[in-house]
Design a protein around this motif. Structure first.
Motif, short mmCIF file in Angstrom:
data_model
loop_
_atom_site.label_atom_id
_atom_site.label_comp_id
_atom_site.label_asym_id
_atom_site.label_seq_id
_atom_site.Cartn_x
_atom_site.Cartn_y
_atom_site.Cartn_z
N UNK A 80 -89.18 -32.34 -2.31
CA UNK A 80 -89.22 -32.08 -0.86
C UNK A 80 -90.35 -31.18 -0.41
N UNK A 81 -91.40 -31.04 -1.21
CA UNK A 81 -92.52 -30.20 -0.79
C UNK A 81 -93.14 -30.74 0.49
N UNK A 82 -93.20 -32.06 0.62
CA UNK A 82 -93.78 -32.70 1.80
C UNK A 82 -92.70 -33.32 2.70
N UNK A 83 -91.52 -32.72 2.64
CA UNK A 83 -90.40 -33.27 3.40
C UNK A 83 -90.53 -32.96 4.89
N UNK A 84 -90.04 -33.88 5.68
CA UNK A 84 -89.84 -33.63 7.11
C UNK A 84 -88.50 -32.94 7.30
N UNK A 85 -87.49 -33.40 6.55
CA UNK A 85 -86.15 -32.81 6.65
C UNK A 85 -85.32 -33.24 5.46
N UNK A 86 -84.39 -32.37 5.07
CA UNK A 86 -83.37 -32.72 4.08
C UNK A 86 -82.20 -33.33 4.86
N UNK A 143 -78.87 -36.07 -3.14
CA UNK A 143 -79.36 -35.73 -1.80
C UNK A 143 -80.43 -36.73 -1.39
N UNK A 144 -80.64 -36.83 -0.09
CA UNK A 144 -81.70 -37.71 0.40
C UNK A 144 -82.55 -36.94 1.40
N UNK A 145 -83.85 -37.22 1.32
CA UNK A 145 -84.85 -36.43 2.00
C UNK A 145 -85.84 -37.35 2.71
N UNK A 146 -86.22 -37.00 3.94
CA UNK A 146 -87.29 -37.73 4.62
C UNK A 146 -88.62 -37.11 4.20
#
Length: 344
Positions: A80-86, A143-146
């Motif tokens: 998730x380093x480049x995630x928009x949101x968790x 978990x899923x991450x955008x």
């Protein structure tokens, strides 16, 4: 060849890939003290060796959410380093206690990918396991991450969306070895309420509130080695604001739930969860819980209680969850579904 790591982007994930996350972390009593300084955590089992020993344990284990945050933090540079949101959680289980002096590491398997319709990001699903120094799994969750794409023109992968259980069955809950609530001291725990005092559908407003401070949030993300750009870099978002780590809100909500659920001592499963709206420094967080299910366990004196924990920044006593069209009300920050152990 660049020696720095920009982090993975959406197109870098392949279903089936297993990622062994860097930097194992040894947790000790200082971690517990700092956790209790960051959050108003007062669970008796996690505060007192004597209380924990009276409940059949060798001593006071680390708070369940210390284990969660530590393992979660390991995954951030790779997931998730480049995630928009968790976006959410499912199928989480705490499988054994974490003790002071344990060393935790993490590994994740990519179990799903789906590009968003805008073509600039996509959702990545991972199943993460936290392991101790004996390679025993202490917890696991999905978990899923955008995640942003590096190149919007890159082709979309074939979508794979995993079929995830809505609830961890009560029969699959793992009770820590030796745990026994037969001689549970309700007075020292802080409240008299036991398993049979709660009813499915009951809503408990936890009354208290905590205003989120920028310094505390930054300290928490550093403690868990959570380096996601949205939490650290004020230039990463167009509004110039740092997003409060969702786990910070989870711990605040859980700690606030002590008032009314002091005896829901140990989290043993995470059924689902959503970070419904962003939280920023200056927001005042309140919480309420709904009792979703009650289950017996084979352990002496121990019942299981399934709870919906809602953290929000609305007015005191406001238990509104959804607004028009069934969407989360704008003041709702967290909607978390979990199982805890409670004396019968």
């Amino acid at each position: 060849m660049s020696k720095t790591n920009p982090g993975r982007f959406f197109e870098d994930y392949r279903v089936g890939d297993v990622i062994r996350h860097a930097v194992p972390r040894t947790v000790a009593e200082g971690e517990r003290a700092l956790y209790h300084a960051l959050y108003p955590a007062r669970g008796a089992i996690y505060s007192s060796d004597d209380f924990a020993a009276a409940c059949g344990l060798d001593g006071s284990p680390m708070d369940d959410l210390i284990a969660f945050h530590t393992v979660f933090g390991k995954t951030v540079p790779d997931v998730s380093l480049n995630a928009v949101a968790n976006l959410g959680y499912a199928e989480g289980r705490w499988l054994r206690p974490v003790w002071p002096g344990d060393t935790l590491r993490a590994e994740s398997q990519v179990i799903g990918v789906k590009q968003n319709s805008n073509g600039t990001s996509g959702t990545v699903y991972v199943r993460t396991r936290g392991l101790n120094q004996q390679d025993e799994v202490v917890l696991e969750y999905v978990r899923w991450v955008m995640v942003r794409k590096r190149d919007a023109a890159s082709p979309a992968p074939d979508p794979v969306v995993p079929d995830l259980a809505r609830v961890v069955p009560a029969a699959d809950l793992v009770i820590p070895e030796g745990l026994d609530f037969s001689d549970y001291d309700f007075e020292l725990a802080g409240e008299p309420h036991r398993w049979g005092d709660y009813a499915v559908g009951e809503i408990i407003d936890h009354v208290d509130a905590v205003t989120v401070e920028e310094a505390e949030h930054m300290l928490a993300t550093r403690l868990w080695q959570n380096t996601a750009k949205v939490h650290f870099d004020a230039t990463f978002r167009e509004d110039g604001r740092r997003l409060i780590y969702g786990g910070h809100v989870i711990s605040l909500g859980r700690a606030l739930s002590f008032n009314g659920l002091a005896n829901a001592q140990m989290i043993v499963a995470l059924n689902g969860g959503a970070h419904a709206n962003p939280c920023f420094a200056g927001d005042t967080v309140r919480a309420w819980s709904e009792v979703l299910e009650l289950a017996e366990t084979p352990a002496p004196g121990i019942g299981a209680i399934r709870l919906r924990l809602v953290a929000h920044k609305g007015a005191a006593g406001d238990t509104t969850l959804r607004g028009e069209g069934g969407k989360y009300a704008p003041h709702v920050l967290l909607d978390l579904d979990y199982w805890a152990l409670i004396p019968r």
